[in-house]
Enzyme design. Structure first.
Site, PDB file in Angstrom:
ATOM      1  N   ASP A   1      40.820  46.611  44.057  1.00 18.36           N
ATOM      2  CA  ASP A   1      39.720  47.577  43.968  1.00 18.36           C
ATOM      3  C   ASP A   1      40.288  48.997  43.946  1.00 18.36           C
ATOM      4  OD1 ASP A   1      40.536  47.305  46.740  1.00 18.36           O
ATOM      5  OD2 ASP A   1      38.844  48.602  47.236  1.00 18.36           O
TER       6      ASP A   1
ATOM      7  N   GLU B   1      44.440  38.096  44.859  1.00 17.09           N
ATOM      8  CA  GLU B   1      44.361  39.554  44.741  1.00 17.09           C
ATOM      9  C   GLU B   1      45.776  40.125  44.924  1.00 17.09           C
ATOM     10  OE1 GLU B   1      41.331  41.448  47.138  1.00 17.09           O
ATOM     11  OE2 GLU B   1      41.624  43.386  46.176  1.00 17.09           O
TER      12      GLU B   1
ATOM     13  N   HIS C   1      43.493  39.196  40.765  1.00 15.64           N
ATOM     14  CA  HIS C   1      42.228  39.900  41.047  1.00 15.64           C
ATOM     15  C   HIS C   1      42.596  41.381  41.152  1.00 15.64           C
ATOM     16  CE1 HIS C   1      38.097  40.247  42.598  1.00 15.64           C
ATOM     17  NE2 HIS C   1      38.580  41.203  43.384  1.00 15.64           N
TER      18      HIS C   1
ATOM     19  N   ASP D   1      45.408  30.415  40.172  1.00 13.48           N
ATOM     20  CA  ASP D   1      45.721  31.629  39.398  1.00 13.48           C
ATOM     21  C   ASP D   1      44.474  31.998  38.610  1.00 13.48           C
ATOM     22  OD1 ASP D   1      46.785  33.723  38.047  1.00 13.48           O
ATOM     23  OD2 ASP D   1      48.143  32.523  36.787  1.00 13.48           O
TER      24      ASP D   1
END
Ligand SMILES: [Zn+2]
Length: 577
Positions: A182, A558, A505, A549
Protein backbone atom coordinates in the site's frame (compact mmCIF):
# COMPACT_ATOMS: atom_id res chain seq x y z
CA UNK A 1 12.38 -44.07 -20.71
CA UNK A 2 14.57 -41.47 -19.07
CA UNK A 3 12.66 -40.06 -16.12
CA UNK A 4 14.53 -36.79 -16.58
CA UNK A 5 12.07 -36.08 -19.36
CA UNK A 6 9.16 -36.04 -16.90
CA UNK A 7 8.15 -33.14 -14.74
CA UNK A 8 6.79 -34.02 -11.34
CA UNK A 9 3.69 -32.03 -10.57
CA UNK A 10 3.37 -32.66 -6.85
CA UNK A 11 5.95 -30.24 -5.59
CA UNK A 12 5.25 -29.62 -1.93
CA UNK A 13 2.92 -32.59 -1.91
CA UNK A 14 3.12 -35.07 0.92
CA UNK A 15 5.16 -38.15 0.16
CA UNK A 16 1.94 -40.11 0.68
CA UNK A 17 0.37 -38.43 -2.35
CA UNK A 18 1.16 -40.35 -5.55
CA UNK A 19 3.43 -38.41 -7.84
CA UNK A 20 2.11 -37.31 -11.21
CA UNK A 21 4.67 -37.46 -13.96
CA UNK A 22 4.16 -35.49 -17.12
CA UNK A 23 6.01 -36.57 -20.23
CA UNK A 24 7.62 -33.57 -21.85
CA UNK A 25 9.87 -35.19 -24.41
CA UNK A 26 13.35 -33.77 -24.65
CA UNK A 27 13.37 -30.88 -22.21
CA UNK A 28 14.70 -27.62 -23.55
CA UNK A 29 17.03 -25.41 -21.53
CA UNK A 30 14.24 -22.87 -21.17
CA UNK A 31 11.90 -25.47 -19.67
CA UNK A 32 14.66 -26.77 -17.45
CA UNK A 33 15.26 -23.31 -16.09
CA UNK A 34 11.66 -22.54 -15.14
CA UNK A 35 10.18 -25.85 -14.03
CA UNK A 36 10.15 -26.72 -10.33
CA UNK A 37 12.83 -29.26 -9.53
CA UNK A 38 13.00 -32.07 -6.95
CA UNK A 39 16.47 -30.84 -5.98
CA UNK A 40 16.42 -27.43 -4.32
CA UNK A 41 19.21 -25.09 -3.29
CA UNK A 42 20.08 -21.40 -3.26
CA UNK A 43 19.27 -20.18 -6.77
CA UNK A 44 21.87 -17.41 -6.43
CA UNK A 45 24.64 -19.90 -5.75
CA UNK A 46 27.17 -20.24 -2.94
CA UNK A 47 30.31 -18.59 -1.61
CA UNK A 48 33.34 -20.83 -2.24
CA UNK A 49 34.20 -21.67 1.37
CA UNK A 50 30.65 -21.76 2.74
CA UNK A 51 28.64 -24.90 3.56
CA UNK A 52 26.49 -26.01 0.62
CA UNK A 53 23.56 -28.24 1.60
CA UNK A 54 21.00 -29.21 -1.05
CA UNK A 55 17.64 -30.82 -0.36
CA UNK A 56 16.61 -33.77 -2.51
CA UNK A 57 12.93 -34.62 -2.73
CA UNK A 58 13.39 -37.78 -4.80
CA UNK A 59 15.08 -40.66 -3.01
CA UNK A 60 18.50 -41.55 -4.33
CA UNK A 61 21.45 -43.63 -3.13
CA UNK A 62 24.09 -41.44 -4.73
CA UNK A 63 24.55 -38.04 -6.31
CA UNK A 64 27.15 -36.36 -8.44
CA UNK A 65 28.09 -32.83 -9.37
CA UNK A 66 29.25 -32.06 -12.88
CA UNK A 67 30.96 -28.94 -14.15
CA UNK A 68 28.95 -27.27 -16.91
CA UNK A 69 30.79 -28.17 -20.12
CA UNK A 70 33.08 -30.51 -18.18
CA UNK A 71 33.16 -33.74 -16.25
CA UNK A 72 32.10 -35.01 -12.84
CA UNK A 73 33.79 -33.12 -10.00
CA UNK A 74 32.12 -34.60 -6.94
CA UNK A 75 30.34 -37.84 -6.09
CA UNK A 76 28.52 -38.34 -2.80
CA UNK A 77 25.80 -40.11 -0.85
CA UNK A 78 22.67 -38.25 0.28
CA UNK A 79 21.88 -38.31 3.98
CA UNK A 80 19.19 -40.55 5.42
CA UNK A 81 15.62 -39.83 4.36
CA UNK A 82 13.86 -37.70 6.98
CA UNK A 83 10.42 -36.20 7.25
CA UNK A 84 10.54 -32.42 7.30
CA UNK A 85 7.72 -31.44 9.61
CA UNK A 86 7.31 -27.89 8.26
CA UNK A 87 6.53 -29.17 4.74
CA UNK A 88 5.50 -32.78 5.33
CA UNK A 89 8.07 -33.75 2.72
CA UNK A 90 10.38 -36.76 2.93
CA UNK A 91 13.79 -35.41 2.00
CA UNK A 92 17.46 -36.24 1.85
CA UNK A 93 20.13 -33.63 2.47
CA UNK A 94 23.10 -33.67 0.10
CA UNK A 95 26.34 -32.04 1.20
CA UNK A 96 28.20 -30.36 -1.64
CA UNK A 97 30.45 -28.33 0.68
CA UNK A 98 33.77 -29.88 -0.47
CA UNK A 99 33.25 -28.24 -3.86
CA UNK A 100 34.94 -24.85 -3.54
CA UNK A 101 36.22 -24.08 -7.03
CA UNK A 102 34.34 -21.10 -8.50
CA UNK A 103 32.34 -22.10 -11.55
CA UNK A 104 29.05 -23.32 -12.91
CA UNK A 105 27.79 -26.81 -12.07
CA UNK A 106 24.82 -29.16 -12.23
CA UNK A 107 23.68 -31.62 -9.58
CA UNK A 108 22.58 -35.08 -10.70
CA UNK A 109 21.12 -38.35 -9.47
CA UNK A 110 19.80 -41.16 -11.61
CA UNK A 111 16.41 -39.42 -11.73
CA UNK A 112 17.23 -35.73 -11.32
CA UNK A 113 19.37 -33.20 -13.11
CA UNK A 114 19.38 -29.70 -11.70
CA UNK A 115 19.54 -26.37 -13.45
CA UNK A 116 23.06 -24.92 -13.30
CA UNK A 117 24.21 -23.39 -10.01
CA UNK A 118 27.14 -21.10 -9.36
CA UNK A 119 29.96 -21.01 -6.87
CA UNK A 120 31.70 -17.66 -6.62
CA UNK A 121 32.84 -14.92 -4.29
CA UNK A 122 30.30 -12.54 -5.88
CA UNK A 123 27.33 -14.88 -5.52
CA UNK A 124 25.30 -12.39 -3.42
CA UNK A 125 26.56 -9.04 -4.67
CA UNK A 126 23.75 -8.41 -7.14
CA UNK A 127 21.17 -9.54 -4.58
CA UNK A 128 22.42 -6.96 -2.09
CA UNK A 129 22.23 -4.25 -4.73
CA UNK A 130 18.77 -5.24 -5.93
CA UNK A 131 17.16 -5.62 -2.50
CA UNK A 132 18.59 -2.33 -1.25
CA UNK A 133 17.67 -0.52 -4.45
CA UNK A 134 14.08 -1.66 -3.99
CA UNK A 135 13.79 1.13 -1.40
CA UNK A 136 14.25 3.66 -4.16
CA UNK A 137 11.31 1.94 -5.84
CA UNK A 138 9.27 2.44 -2.66
CA UNK A 139 9.96 6.17 -2.50
CA UNK A 140 7.01 8.49 -2.07
CA UNK A 141 7.04 12.14 -3.07
CA UNK A 142 9.62 12.11 -5.86
CA UNK A 143 10.07 10.84 -9.39
CA UNK A 144 11.15 7.22 -9.32
CA UNK A 145 12.87 5.46 -12.23
CA UNK A 146 14.48 2.08 -11.68
CA UNK A 147 14.87 1.52 -15.43
CA UNK A 148 13.06 -1.12 -17.46
CA UNK A 149 9.81 0.83 -17.23
CA UNK A 150 9.61 0.61 -13.43
CA UNK A 151 8.93 4.28 -12.85
CA UNK A 152 6.36 6.78 -11.66
CA UNK A 153 6.14 10.55 -11.26
CA UNK A 154 6.12 12.14 -7.82
CA UNK A 155 3.16 11.01 -5.73
CA UNK A 156 1.35 12.05 -2.53
CA UNK A 157 2.80 15.56 -2.50
CA UNK A 158 0.06 17.15 -0.42
CA UNK A 159 -1.08 16.22 3.06
CA UNK A 160 -3.40 17.46 5.75
CA UNK A 161 -3.85 16.99 9.44
CA UNK A 162 -6.55 14.50 10.35
CA UNK A 163 -8.78 15.58 13.21
CA UNK A 164 -7.23 12.78 15.32
CA UNK A 165 -3.86 14.59 15.18
CA UNK A 166 -4.93 17.56 17.33
CA UNK A 167 -4.31 19.92 14.41
CA UNK A 168 -6.25 21.01 11.37
CA UNK A 169 -5.41 22.24 7.89
CA UNK A 170 -2.72 21.38 5.37
CA UNK A 171 0.61 19.93 6.45
CA UNK A 172 3.93 19.96 4.65
CA UNK A 173 4.69 16.28 5.14
CA UNK A 174 5.70 14.28 2.12
CA UNK A 175 8.40 11.79 1.26
CA UNK A 176 9.38 8.54 2.98
CA UNK A 177 8.97 5.02 1.64
CA UNK A 178 5.63 3.44 0.83
CA UNK A 179 5.34 0.91 3.61
CA UNK A 180 4.38 -2.22 1.75
CA UNK A 181 1.92 -3.13 -1.00
CA UNK A 182 0.00 0.00 0.00
CA UNK A 183 0.99 3.68 -0.07
CA UNK A 184 0.78 4.37 3.67
CA UNK A 185 3.75 5.50 5.71
CA UNK A 186 3.99 4.41 9.34
CA UNK A 187 6.59 5.62 11.84
CA UNK A 188 6.61 2.39 13.86
CA UNK A 189 7.36 0.17 10.87
CA UNK A 190 9.75 2.75 9.46
CA UNK A 191 11.55 2.60 12.80
CA UNK A 192 12.73 -0.99 12.68
CA UNK A 193 13.25 -0.87 8.89
CA UNK A 194 15.46 2.22 8.98
CA UNK A 195 17.21 1.11 12.16
CA UNK A 196 18.01 -2.32 10.69
CA UNK A 197 19.47 -0.77 7.53
CA UNK A 198 21.59 1.66 9.57
CA UNK A 199 22.84 -1.29 11.61
CA UNK A 200 23.86 -2.95 8.33
CA UNK A 201 25.84 0.21 7.61
CA UNK A 202 27.58 -0.07 10.97
CA UNK A 203 28.16 -3.83 11.12
CA UNK A 204 28.93 -4.61 7.46
CA UNK A 205 30.34 -1.30 6.37
CA UNK A 206 32.81 -2.55 3.79
CA UNK A 207 30.00 -4.31 1.90
CA UNK A 208 27.77 -1.26 1.63
CA UNK A 209 30.03 1.81 1.87
CA UNK A 210 30.72 2.07 -1.84
CA UNK A 211 27.59 0.49 -3.25
CA UNK A 212 26.37 2.41 -6.32
CA UNK A 213 22.58 2.29 -6.15
CA UNK A 214 22.01 4.53 -9.19
CA UNK A 215 19.66 6.82 -7.29
CA UNK A 216 19.19 10.58 -7.79
CA UNK A 217 21.73 11.30 -5.00
CA UNK A 218 24.46 9.04 -6.50
CA UNK A 219 27.76 10.83 -6.78
CA UNK A 220 26.95 13.22 -3.93
CA UNK A 221 28.84 13.67 -0.67
CA UNK A 222 26.78 11.05 1.18
CA UNK A 223 27.29 7.37 0.23
CA UNK A 224 24.33 5.95 -1.70
CA UNK A 225 23.38 3.49 1.04
CA UNK A 226 22.96 6.32 3.56
CA UNK A 227 21.39 8.64 1.00
CA UNK A 228 18.61 6.14 0.31
CA UNK A 229 17.94 5.64 4.02
CA UNK A 230 17.88 9.40 4.52
CA UNK A 231 14.90 9.66 2.19
CA UNK A 232 12.79 7.84 4.75
CA UNK A 233 14.49 9.33 7.79
CA UNK A 234 13.74 12.86 6.58
CA UNK A 235 10.07 11.98 6.38
CA UNK A 236 10.13 10.43 9.86
CA UNK A 237 11.64 13.63 11.25
CA UNK A 238 8.80 15.68 9.77
CA UNK A 239 6.30 13.66 11.83
CA UNK A 240 7.83 15.03 15.04
CA UNK A 241 5.75 17.76 16.67
CA UNK A 242 7.27 20.79 18.38
CA UNK A 243 6.86 19.19 21.81
CA UNK A 244 9.05 16.21 20.74
CA UNK A 245 6.21 13.70 20.30
CA UNK A 246 5.75 11.90 16.98
CA UNK A 247 2.50 11.30 15.13
CA UNK A 248 1.91 7.64 14.41
CA UNK A 249 1.35 7.56 10.67
CA UNK A 250 0.53 9.30 7.41
CA UNK A 251 -2.05 7.48 5.31
CA UNK A 252 -5.40 7.86 3.63
CA UNK A 253 -8.54 6.83 5.53
CA UNK A 254 -8.83 3.59 3.55
CA UNK A 255 -6.51 1.66 1.25
CA UNK A 256 -6.77 2.82 -2.36
CA UNK A 257 -7.36 0.39 -5.23
CA UNK A 258 -4.59 -1.25 -7.24
CA UNK A 259 -3.51 1.96 -8.98
CA UNK A 260 -0.13 3.57 -9.54
CA UNK A 261 0.85 5.93 -6.69
CA UNK A 262 0.38 9.11 -8.73
CA UNK A 263 -3.19 7.97 -9.45
CA UNK A 264 -4.08 7.58 -5.78
CA UNK A 265 -6.29 10.63 -5.20
CA UNK A 266 -7.29 9.85 -1.62
CA UNK A 267 -6.26 12.57 0.84
CA UNK A 268 -3.07 11.80 2.77
CA UNK A 269 -3.56 12.51 6.49
CA UNK A 270 -1.28 12.96 9.47
CA UNK A 271 -3.05 10.66 11.90
CA UNK A 272 -2.88 10.79 15.69
CA UNK A 273 -4.43 9.04 18.65
CA UNK A 274 -7.57 11.20 18.69
CA UNK A 275 -7.05 12.73 22.14
CA UNK A 276 -4.37 14.64 23.97
CA UNK A 277 -1.36 14.34 23.60
CA UNK A 278 -2.24 12.96 20.09
CA UNK A 279 1.21 11.49 19.45
CA UNK A 280 1.99 7.86 20.40
CA UNK A 281 4.71 6.50 22.69
CA UNK A 282 5.89 3.67 20.43
CA UNK A 283 6.23 5.91 17.36
CA UNK A 284 8.04 8.57 19.37
CA UNK A 285 10.48 6.12 20.96
CA UNK A 286 11.08 4.48 17.56
CA UNK A 287 12.04 7.83 16.07
CA UNK A 288 14.34 8.43 19.06
CA UNK A 289 16.15 5.13 18.40
CA UNK A 290 16.57 5.63 14.69
CA UNK A 291 17.60 9.29 14.92
CA UNK A 292 20.18 8.35 17.57
CA UNK A 293 21.70 5.72 15.25
CA UNK A 294 21.57 8.20 12.37
CA UNK A 295 23.53 10.74 14.42
CA UNK A 296 26.39 8.21 14.51
CA UNK A 297 26.17 7.17 10.85
CA UNK A 298 25.75 10.55 9.14
CA UNK A 299 28.23 12.46 11.34
CA UNK A 300 31.29 11.86 9.13
CA UNK A 301 29.41 13.13 6.04
CA UNK A 302 27.05 15.84 7.27
CA UNK A 303 27.70 17.19 10.72
CA UNK A 304 24.71 19.49 10.87
CA UNK A 305 22.34 16.69 9.84
CA UNK A 306 23.84 14.42 12.49
CA UNK A 307 23.28 17.13 15.11
CA UNK A 308 19.70 17.60 13.91
CA UNK A 309 19.12 13.84 14.30
CA UNK A 310 20.70 13.77 17.76
CA UNK A 311 18.55 16.68 18.87
CA UNK A 312 15.39 15.05 17.49
CA UNK A 313 16.28 11.80 19.28
CA UNK A 314 16.76 13.52 22.65
CA UNK A 315 13.52 15.48 22.38
CA UNK A 316 11.62 12.37 21.33
CA UNK A 317 13.03 10.32 24.19
CA UNK A 318 12.15 13.01 26.74
CA UNK A 319 8.58 13.10 25.41
CA UNK A 320 8.25 9.29 25.51
CA UNK A 321 9.56 9.11 29.08
CA UNK A 322 7.00 11.72 30.09
CA UNK A 323 4.23 9.87 28.17
CA UNK A 324 5.18 6.18 28.49
CA UNK A 325 1.84 4.56 27.65
CA UNK A 326 0.06 6.48 24.90
CA UNK A 327 -1.11 3.53 22.84
CA UNK A 328 -2.22 3.98 19.25
CA UNK A 329 -5.41 2.49 17.89
CA UNK A 330 -6.95 3.41 14.57
CA UNK A 331 -9.28 6.39 15.18
CA UNK A 332 -12.85 6.20 13.92
CA UNK A 333 -13.00 6.11 10.12
CA UNK A 334 -9.35 5.01 9.62
CA UNK A 335 -8.85 1.52 8.20
CA UNK A 336 -5.20 1.48 7.13
CA UNK A 337 -2.48 -0.47 8.94
CA UNK A 338 -2.59 0.11 12.68
CA UNK A 339 0.80 -1.00 13.95
CA UNK A 340 -0.79 -0.84 17.37
CA UNK A 341 1.25 -2.10 20.29
CA UNK A 342 0.12 -2.10 23.90
CA UNK A 343 3.63 -2.34 25.34
CA UNK A 344 6.17 0.37 24.49
CA UNK A 345 8.70 -0.59 27.18
CA UNK A 346 10.97 -2.27 24.63
CA UNK A 347 10.77 0.75 22.30
CA UNK A 348 11.88 2.96 25.20
CA UNK A 349 14.72 0.57 26.07
CA UNK A 350 15.98 0.58 22.50
CA UNK A 351 15.88 4.38 22.41
CA UNK A 352 17.74 4.66 25.74
CA UNK A 353 20.44 2.22 24.62
CA UNK A 354 20.94 3.87 21.22
CA UNK A 355 21.07 7.34 22.78
CA UNK A 356 23.62 6.16 25.33
CA UNK A 357 25.72 4.50 22.63
CA UNK A 358 25.64 7.72 20.61
CA UNK A 359 26.05 10.35 23.33
CA UNK A 360 27.56 8.59 26.34
CA UNK A 361 25.13 10.56 28.51
CA UNK A 362 24.64 8.65 31.76
CA UNK A 363 20.90 9.37 32.00
CA UNK A 364 20.33 7.05 29.04
CA UNK A 365 22.48 4.23 30.45
CA UNK A 366 20.58 4.44 33.73
CA UNK A 367 17.23 4.43 31.93
CA UNK A 368 18.25 1.31 30.02
CA UNK A 369 19.73 -0.59 32.95
CA UNK A 370 16.80 0.14 35.25
CA UNK A 371 14.27 -0.60 32.50
CA UNK A 372 15.35 -4.18 31.73
CA UNK A 373 14.18 -5.72 35.02
CA UNK A 374 11.09 -7.24 33.36
CA UNK A 375 13.30 -9.04 30.83
CA UNK A 376 15.38 -10.88 33.42
CA UNK A 377 14.80 -14.63 33.59
CA UNK A 378 16.06 -17.27 35.96
CA UNK A 379 18.90 -18.13 33.62
CA UNK A 380 19.75 -14.66 32.29
CA UNK A 381 17.90 -12.38 29.88
CA UNK A 382 14.99 -12.91 27.54
CA UNK A 383 16.32 -12.55 23.98
CA UNK A 384 13.49 -12.38 21.46
CA UNK A 385 13.85 -12.26 17.68
CA UNK A 386 13.28 -8.63 16.63
CA UNK A 387 10.09 -7.55 14.90
CA UNK A 388 8.29 -4.24 14.49
CA UNK A 389 6.65 -4.66 17.89
CA UNK A 390 9.52 -6.47 19.62
CA UNK A 391 12.68 -4.40 19.98
CA UNK A 392 14.17 -5.41 23.33
CA UNK A 393 16.91 -7.54 21.75
CA UNK A 394 18.06 -4.58 19.67
CA UNK A 395 18.35 -2.63 22.93
CA UNK A 396 20.49 -5.35 24.52
CA UNK A 397 22.69 -5.71 21.48
CA UNK A 398 23.37 -2.02 20.93
CA UNK A 399 24.30 -1.73 24.63
CA UNK A 400 26.71 -4.66 24.14
CA UNK A 401 28.18 -3.19 20.95
CA UNK A 402 28.61 0.30 22.38
CA UNK A 403 32.24 -0.12 23.45
CA UNK A 404 31.58 2.39 26.21
CA UNK A 405 33.73 1.94 29.28
CA UNK A 406 31.01 2.39 31.89
CA UNK A 407 28.92 -0.53 30.63
CA UNK A 408 28.24 -3.09 33.35
CA UNK A 409 30.61 -6.08 32.87
CA UNK A 410 28.04 -8.43 34.42
CA UNK A 411 25.30 -7.21 32.12
CA UNK A 412 27.57 -7.45 29.07
CA UNK A 413 28.38 -11.05 29.97
CA UNK A 414 24.68 -11.85 30.43
CA UNK A 415 23.77 -10.31 27.08
CA UNK A 416 26.48 -12.33 25.32
CA UNK A 417 25.54 -15.54 27.06
CA UNK A 418 21.77 -15.24 26.59
CA UNK A 419 22.19 -14.17 22.97
CA UNK A 420 24.41 -17.19 22.31
CA UNK A 421 21.87 -19.53 23.90
CA UNK A 422 19.06 -18.14 21.76
CA UNK A 423 21.25 -18.36 18.66
CA UNK A 424 22.19 -21.94 19.48
CA UNK A 425 18.49 -22.88 19.50
CA UNK A 426 18.10 -21.37 16.03
CA UNK A 427 21.20 -23.17 14.75
CA UNK A 428 19.73 -26.40 16.14
CA UNK A 429 16.51 -25.78 14.17
CA UNK A 430 18.57 -25.32 11.03
CA UNK A 431 20.34 -28.64 11.53
CA UNK A 432 17.03 -30.46 12.08
CA UNK A 433 14.94 -28.88 9.33
CA UNK A 434 14.95 -30.62 5.96
CA UNK A 435 15.20 -27.30 4.16
CA UNK A 436 17.78 -25.90 6.57
CA UNK A 437 15.96 -22.77 7.74
CA UNK A 438 15.91 -21.78 11.41
CA UNK A 439 12.12 -21.52 11.71
CA UNK A 440 10.12 -23.43 14.31
CA UNK A 441 6.65 -24.61 13.30
CA UNK A 442 5.12 -21.72 15.27
CA UNK A 443 7.16 -19.20 13.24
CA UNK A 444 5.07 -19.71 10.09
CA UNK A 445 3.05 -16.59 10.78
CA UNK A 446 2.07 -13.63 8.57
CA UNK A 447 5.46 -12.51 7.25
CA UNK A 448 7.30 -15.74 8.13
CA UNK A 449 10.01 -14.88 5.60
CA UNK A 450 10.70 -11.77 7.67
CA UNK A 451 10.93 -13.93 10.79
CA UNK A 452 13.57 -16.03 9.02
CA UNK A 453 15.49 -12.92 7.94
CA UNK A 454 15.33 -11.44 11.44
CA UNK A 455 16.52 -14.73 12.91
CA UNK A 456 19.50 -14.36 10.58
CA UNK A 457 20.08 -10.85 11.93
CA UNK A 458 19.93 -12.34 15.41
CA UNK A 459 22.49 -15.01 14.48
CA UNK A 460 24.84 -12.51 12.85
CA UNK A 461 24.77 -10.26 15.92
CA UNK A 462 25.32 -13.30 18.17
CA UNK A 463 28.32 -14.21 16.03
CA UNK A 464 29.55 -10.62 16.35
CA UNK A 465 29.26 -10.76 20.16
CA UNK A 466 30.65 -14.25 20.61
CA UNK A 467 32.45 -15.48 17.53
CA UNK A 468 30.90 -18.76 16.42
CA UNK A 469 30.96 -19.95 12.82
CA UNK A 470 27.85 -22.08 13.26
CA UNK A 471 25.78 -18.95 14.00
CA UNK A 472 26.89 -17.33 10.78
CA UNK A 473 26.28 -20.54 8.87
CA UNK A 474 22.74 -20.85 10.21
CA UNK A 475 22.14 -17.22 9.22
CA UNK A 476 23.20 -18.06 5.66
CA UNK A 477 20.90 -21.10 5.62
CA UNK A 478 17.92 -18.74 5.83
CA UNK A 479 19.12 -16.95 2.71
CA UNK A 480 19.33 -20.31 0.95
CA UNK A 481 15.76 -21.05 2.09
CA UNK A 482 14.42 -17.66 0.99
CA UNK A 483 15.86 -17.88 -2.52
CA UNK A 484 15.36 -21.51 -3.46
CA UNK A 485 15.98 -24.19 -0.85
CA UNK A 486 12.33 -24.57 0.08
CA UNK A 487 9.50 -26.94 -0.78
CA UNK A 488 8.37 -24.67 -3.63
CA UNK A 489 11.76 -24.41 -5.39
CA UNK A 490 10.94 -20.70 -5.44
CA UNK A 491 12.89 -17.51 -4.87
CA UNK A 492 10.83 -15.24 -2.65
CA UNK A 493 12.61 -12.15 -4.00
CA UNK A 494 11.20 -10.61 -7.17
CA UNK A 495 13.46 -10.84 -10.23
CA UNK A 496 16.11 -12.79 -8.35
CA UNK A 497 17.08 -16.41 -9.00
CA UNK A 498 15.86 -19.00 -11.48
CA UNK A 499 12.26 -19.16 -10.26
CA UNK A 500 11.33 -15.88 -8.57
CA UNK A 501 7.76 -15.38 -7.38
CA UNK A 502 5.77 -13.19 -9.73
CA UNK A 503 2.58 -11.85 -8.23
CA UNK A 504 3.28 -9.77 -5.11
CA UNK A 505 0.53 -7.91 -3.31
CA UNK A 506 2.14 -4.63 -4.38
CA UNK A 507 0.16 -1.89 -6.06
CA UNK A 508 2.81 -0.65 -8.55
CA UNK A 509 3.50 -4.24 -9.67
CA UNK A 510 -0.21 -4.82 -10.20
CA UNK A 511 -0.98 -1.53 -11.92
CA UNK A 512 1.97 -0.81 -14.21
CA UNK A 513 1.04 -3.13 -17.14
CA UNK A 514 4.52 -4.68 -17.05
CA UNK A 515 4.37 -8.49 -16.68
CA UNK A 516 7.22 -8.87 -14.18
CA UNK A 517 6.86 -7.28 -10.73
CA UNK A 518 9.06 -4.49 -9.40
CA UNK A 519 12.52 -5.91 -8.59
CA UNK A 520 14.19 -6.82 -5.31
CA UNK A 521 11.12 -7.30 -3.09
CA UNK A 522 10.78 -10.06 -0.48
CA UNK A 523 7.45 -11.87 -0.20
CA UNK A 524 5.93 -12.37 3.26
CA UNK A 525 5.91 -16.09 2.49
CA UNK A 526 4.09 -19.07 4.01
CA UNK A 527 1.45 -18.33 6.62
CA UNK A 528 -0.10 -21.22 8.57
CA UNK A 529 -3.26 -19.16 9.14
CA UNK A 530 -3.81 -17.05 6.01
CA UNK A 531 -6.29 -14.19 6.34
CA UNK A 532 -6.87 -13.30 2.68
CA UNK A 533 -9.49 -14.64 0.27
CA UNK A 534 -7.18 -17.06 -1.61
CA UNK A 535 -5.80 -18.36 1.67
CA UNK A 536 -9.19 -18.91 3.26
CA UNK A 537 -10.06 -21.41 0.54
CA UNK A 538 -6.87 -23.43 1.01
CA UNK A 539 -7.06 -26.75 2.82
CA UNK A 540 -4.92 -26.79 5.96
CA UNK A 541 -1.56 -28.35 5.17
CA UNK A 542 1.88 -28.31 6.80
CA UNK A 543 2.85 -24.66 7.32
CA UNK A 544 5.53 -24.25 4.64
CA UNK A 545 2.94 -25.33 2.10
CA UNK A 546 0.53 -22.58 3.12
CA UNK A 547 1.61 -20.18 0.40
CA UNK A 548 0.16 -18.85 -2.85
CA UNK A 549 1.92 -16.68 -5.42
CA UNK A 550 -1.22 -14.60 -5.86
CA UNK A 551 -1.58 -10.81 -5.84
CA UNK A 552 -4.74 -11.10 -3.75
CA UNK A 553 -2.96 -13.13 -1.06
CA UNK A 554 -1.98 -10.19 1.11
CA UNK A 555 -1.28 -12.38 4.13
CA UNK A 556 1.09 -14.66 2.18
CA UNK A 557 2.47 -12.58 -0.67
CA UNK A 558 2.66 -8.91 0.26
CA UNK A 559 5.99 -7.09 0.43
CA UNK A 560 7.07 -4.66 3.16
CA UNK A 561 9.97 -2.36 4.00
CA UNK A 562 10.52 -4.12 7.34
CA UNK A 563 10.72 -7.49 5.56
CA UNK A 564 13.34 -6.39 3.04
CA UNK A 565 15.47 -4.70 5.71
CA UNK A 566 16.73 -7.80 7.56
CA UNK A 567 17.31 -9.45 4.16
CA UNK A 568 19.52 -6.51 3.17
CA UNK A 569 21.21 -6.81 6.59
CA UNK A 570 21.88 -10.52 5.95
CA UNK A 571 23.13 -9.98 2.40
CA UNK A 572 25.40 -7.16 3.60
CA UNK A 573 26.87 -9.47 6.24
CA UNK A 574 27.48 -12.25 3.69
CA UNK A 575 29.07 -9.77 1.27
CA UNK A 576 31.25 -8.43 4.08
CA UNK A 577 33.23 -11.64 4.40
ZN1 LIG B 1 3.51 8.18 -2.59
Amino acid sequence: MDRRHFLKLTLCGSAAVPAIWLFTGQRSDAEASTAASPIVFNQLGYLPNAPKLFTLREQSATFSVRAVGGGTVLVGKPGASVEDSASGDHVQVCDVTPLRQPGSYTFETDVVKSAPFEIGADAYRHALWLTMRSYYGQRCGCNVDLGGGYSHPACHLSAEFHKSSGRTGPSKNHGGWHDAGDYGRYVVNSGISTGTLLWAWELSNSAVRKIDLKIPESGGKIPDFLAEIRWNLDWMLTLQDEDGGVWHKQTSENFCGFVMPQDDRLASYIIGTGSTPYKSTCATADLASVAAIAARCYGPYDDSYAKKCADAAKRAFAWAVKNPDIIFKNPEGIRTGEYGNADCRDELLWAAAELWRTTGDEQYRKAFESGIAYLRTEGGLSIKTPGWNQLSALAFWTYAMSDRKNASPQLLAQIRESSAQAAEALAQNSRQNGYGNTLSLSDYVWGSNCVAANQSLQLIVADHLQKKDEFRQAAAENLHYLVGRNCWDISWVTQLGRRPFEHPHHRPSGADNIPAPWPGLLSGGPNARPADPPGRFMAQRPPMQMYRDDQAAFSMNEIAINWNAPLVFLLAALNNE
